[in-house]
Design an enzyme around this catalytic site. Structure first.
Site, PDB file in Angstrom:
ATOM      1  N   LYS A   2      45.568  37.637  40.663  1.00 32.38           N
ATOM      2  CA  LYS A   2      46.440  38.801  40.810  1.00 32.38           C
ATOM      3  C   LYS A   2      47.209  38.658  42.117  1.00 32.38           C
ATOM      4  CE  LYS A   2      43.082  42.143  38.990  1.00 32.38           C
ATOM      5  NZ  LYS A   2      42.330  43.346  39.377  1.00 32.38           N
ATOM      6  N   ARG A  76      42.566  37.152  49.589  1.00 30.81           N
ATOM      7  CA  ARG A  76      41.235  37.746  49.486  1.00 30.81           C
ATOM      8  C   ARG A  76      40.241  36.593  49.383  1.00 30.81           C
ATOM      9  NH1 ARG A  76      37.974  39.313  44.698  1.00 30.81           N
ATOM     10  NH2 ARG A  76      36.727  41.149  45.195  1.00 30.81           N
ATOM     11  N   ASP A 133      35.819  39.575  51.880  1.00 25.65           N
ATOM     12  CA  ASP A 133      35.187  40.652  51.120  1.00 25.65           C
ATOM     13  C   ASP A 133      33.853  41.094  51.729  1.00 25.65           C
ATOM     14  OD1 ASP A 133      36.134  42.029  48.951  1.00 25.65           O
ATOM     15  OD2 ASP A 133      34.723  41.112  47.561  1.00 25.65           O
ATOM     16  N   ASP A 267      33.495  45.858  28.369  1.00 30.13           N
ATOM     17  CA  ASP A 267      34.584  46.790  28.662  1.00 30.13           C
ATOM     18  C   ASP A 267      34.078  48.216  28.439  1.00 30.13           C
ATOM     19  OD1 ASP A 267      36.909  48.519  28.363  1.00 30.13           O
ATOM     20  OD2 ASP A 267      38.049  46.655  28.500  1.00 30.13           O
ATOM     21  N   PHE A 268      34.169  49.009  29.490  1.00 34.02           N
ATOM     22  CA  PHE A 268      33.574  50.345  29.429  1.00 34.02           C
ATOM     23  C   PHE A 268      34.217  51.244  28.384  1.00 34.02           C
ATOM     24  CE2 PHE A 268      30.613  53.319  31.052  1.00 34.02           C
ATOM     25  CZ  PHE A 268      29.737  52.548  31.779  1.00 34.02           C
ATOM     26  N   VAL A 316      36.087  51.757  36.311  1.00 34.20           N
ATOM     27  CA  VAL A 316      35.173  52.700  35.670  1.00 34.20           C
ATOM     28  C   VAL A 316      35.086  53.989  36.500  1.00 34.20           C
ATOM     29  CG1 VAL A 316      32.785  53.071  34.929  1.00 34.20           C
ATOM     30  CG2 VAL A 316      33.857  50.831  34.605  1.00 34.20           C
TER      31      VAL A 316
HETATM   32  P1  ADP Z   1      37.479  44.264  38.355  1.00 33.44           P
HETATM   33  O1  ADP Z   1      38.525  44.345  39.438  1.00 33.44           O
HETATM   34  O2  ADP Z   1      36.069  44.233  38.849  1.00 33.44           O
HETATM   35  O3  ADP Z   1      37.742  43.271  37.287  1.00 33.44           O
HETATM   36  P2  ADP Z   1      38.374  46.929  37.568  1.00 33.44           P
HETATM   37  O4  ADP Z   1      38.183  47.751  38.787  1.00 33.44           O
HETATM   38  O5  ADP Z   1      39.761  46.633  37.128  1.00 33.44           O
HETATM   39  O6  ADP Z   1      37.477  45.635  37.595  1.00 33.44           O
HETATM   40  O7  ADP Z   1      37.613  47.703  36.373  1.00 33.44           O
HETATM   41  C1  ADP Z   1      37.473  47.148  35.110  1.00 33.44           C
HETATM   42  C2  ADP Z   1      36.590  48.063  34.282  1.00 33.44           C
HETATM   43  O8  ADP Z   1      37.173  49.377  34.233  1.00 33.44           O
HETATM   44  C3  ADP Z   1      36.419  47.617  32.850  1.00 33.44           C
HETATM   45  O9  ADP Z   1      35.057  47.661  32.469  1.00 33.44           O
HETATM   46  C4  ADP Z   1      37.198  48.649  32.073  1.00 33.44           C
HETATM   47  O10 ADP Z   1      36.646  48.878  30.835  1.00 33.44           O
HETATM   48  C5  ADP Z   1      37.049  49.875  32.932  1.00 33.44           C
HETATM   49  N1  ADP Z   1      38.086  50.851  32.607  1.00 33.44           N
HETATM   50  C6  ADP Z   1      39.417  50.740  32.784  1.00 33.44           C
HETATM   51  N2  ADP Z   1      40.045  51.834  32.286  1.00 33.44           N
HETATM   52  C7  ADP Z   1      39.083  52.641  31.756  1.00 33.44           C
HETATM   53  C8  ADP Z   1      39.078  53.905  31.088  1.00 33.44           C
HETATM   54  N3  ADP Z   1      40.213  54.561  30.852  1.00 33.44           N
HETATM   55  N4  ADP Z   1      37.886  54.412  30.703  1.00 33.44           N
HETATM   56  C9  ADP Z   1      36.728  53.751  30.930  1.00 33.44           C
HETATM   57  N5  ADP Z   1      36.679  52.562  31.556  1.00 33.44           N
HETATM   58  C10 ADP Z   1      37.826  52.008  31.970  1.00 33.44           C
END
Ligand code: ADP
Length: 382
Positions: A2, A76, A133, A267-268, A316
């Site tokens: 990213k 990072r 980090d 995936d949540f 999440v």
């Molecule tokens: P990372 O940077 O650790 O990859 P993120 O902070 O982007 O992670 O979070 C990814 C998680 O957030 C995934 O498990 C995704 O399912 C969850 N997530 C994103 N949007 C939603 C939502 N609207 N409802 C529930 N969970 C969500």
């Protein structure tokens, strides 16, 4: 991978992008600049090539990063070990040390180095800064940084609790104090960074006093694909009884455990709808996740003694109201009362989701690691 081109003072995002499936023949880049999105799809063999692609997309959008007055590139870097408590300018010595620390973060530091070396070559005149980090947790009190194992072995092999997601925990702690309109030095917080990786921290007066991740990001909360806390004897048991070698156990604990290990999904959003549909495995995974989360909240309430706010952040934490509701259910006697309507309301802004008479505020504060990294890099270069 990213990236963002961001103004460190205003926070304005000029461009941002994400490269997925690096190493595959069907990799993709999505680059957004001035409201327009450009896509690339095709083979991208490694992270160096991914960065080249990204720079090329900047060119195509009319920004040559070589000639624009870019202040710095902030990288990072996951593991700063005992060596780095602050951001540092990239130099040969820093590169050698980040490389040496790869044994502590074999999945992360080598990739971070590819990015650092590629940028050095592609943008040789722009100062580059490593933002670690682990840095926010560098000065954890020794009672929370120390594992109760043979101290000579620990010392010889640099085994201690380092903590991760520090840039996010630090940024969110500052933003929470600002939201509460309080001096950060007077505020005690429990910060819950719940993304695919997840960690909790206890912050007293702007300084971290405990965190859930340890020598590596494997310890602590249940995560998307990582187990978090387990009895360490499971590792020896699997070695002896299941004839799994160390790499196989490592891969299992990091990549096919956690929520994925319990219900096949990490995936949540998917897990939440499976729970709603009565899926038993997903319900157990969710319950284990919430149980572990509550354990850490309890530990940090006791650790800190006085807590001003509990702060949810990351994918999440920012977007899953059920996790916030269930994580803090029935804690009225501890001064924690979530307002159901405020919790359920959708927003991208920092917000309070506790009732007016909740002694401890419950906040949702969106994290912004890119901006935090940009600000740290800019401060060092300036
Ligand atoms: P990372 O940077 O650790 O990859 P993120 O902070 O982007 O992670 O979070 C990814 C998680 O957030 C995934 O498990 C995704 O399912 C969850 N997530 C994103 N949007 C939603 C939502 N609207 N409802 C529930 N969970 C969500």
């Amino acid at each position: 991978m990213k990236y963002q081109l961001v103004h460190p003072d205003s926070g304005e995002v000029i461009a941002s992008g994400v490269v997925e499936r690096i190493g595959d023949h069907d990799a993709s880049v999505e680059h957004t600049q001035n409201g327009d999105t450009q896509n690339f799809s095709g083979a991208i063999t490694n992270h160096r090539e991914a960065l080249q692609r990204a720079l090329h997309l900047f060119d195509e959008c009319g920004t040559d990063l070589r000639t624009s007055d870019l202040l710095a590139v902030g990288h990072r870097v996951v593991h700063g070990g005992k060596s780095f408590s602050e951001p540092v300018l990239v130099s040969d010595e820093v590169i050698a040390e980040v490389d040496r620390l790869s044994s502590l973060a074999p999945l992360h530091n080598p990739v971070n180095l590819i990015g650092i070396e590629a940028i050095r070559e592609l943008l040789p005149d722009v100062p580059a800064v490593c933002v670690f980090d682990t840095a926010f947790f560098h000065d954890l009190p020794s009672h929370s940084a120390t594992y109760a194992i043979d101290h000579e072995v620990a010392e010889r092999h640099n085994i201690r609790r380092y903590g991760f997601h520090g840039t996010s925990h630090e940024y969110v702690s500052g933003a929470a104090a600002e939201f509460l309109d309080r001096d950060p030095a007077d505020v005690n917080l429990i910060v819950l960074h719940l993304g695919n990786g997840a960690s909790a921290s206890a912050v007293r007066g702007g300084r971290a006093v405990d965190t859930s991740m340890g020598l590596t990001p494997l310890e602590g909360l249940v995560m998307g694909t990582r187990s978090g806390d387990i009895d360490p004897a499971i590792v020896m048991y699997l070695r002896r009884v299941a004839d799994m070698d160390v790499d196989a156990i490592d891969t299992m604990l990091n990549k096919s455990s956690g929520l994925k290990g319990l219900c096949g999904e990490n995936d949540f959003r998917t897990i939440t709808s499976m729970v709603d549909d009565g899926d038993e495995a997903a319900t157990l995974a969710y319950d284990v996740y919430i149980h572990r989360l509550r354990r850490y909240i309890g530990a940090y309430l006791v650790d800190l003694g006085r807590v001003d706010a509990i702060v949810f952040t990351a994918g999440v934490g920012e977007n899953a109201p059920t996790v916030r509701r269930d994580g803090l259910a029935n804690l009225e006697r501890f001064g924690i009362v979530v307002d159901d309507d405020a919790n359920a309301a959708r927003s991208r802004d920092a917000r309070r989701i506790s009732t007016g008479d909740s002694e401890i505020a419950v906040l949702v504060i969106p994290t912004n690691e890119e901006l935090a990294i940009a600000r740290k890099a800019a401060a060092l270069v300036r």
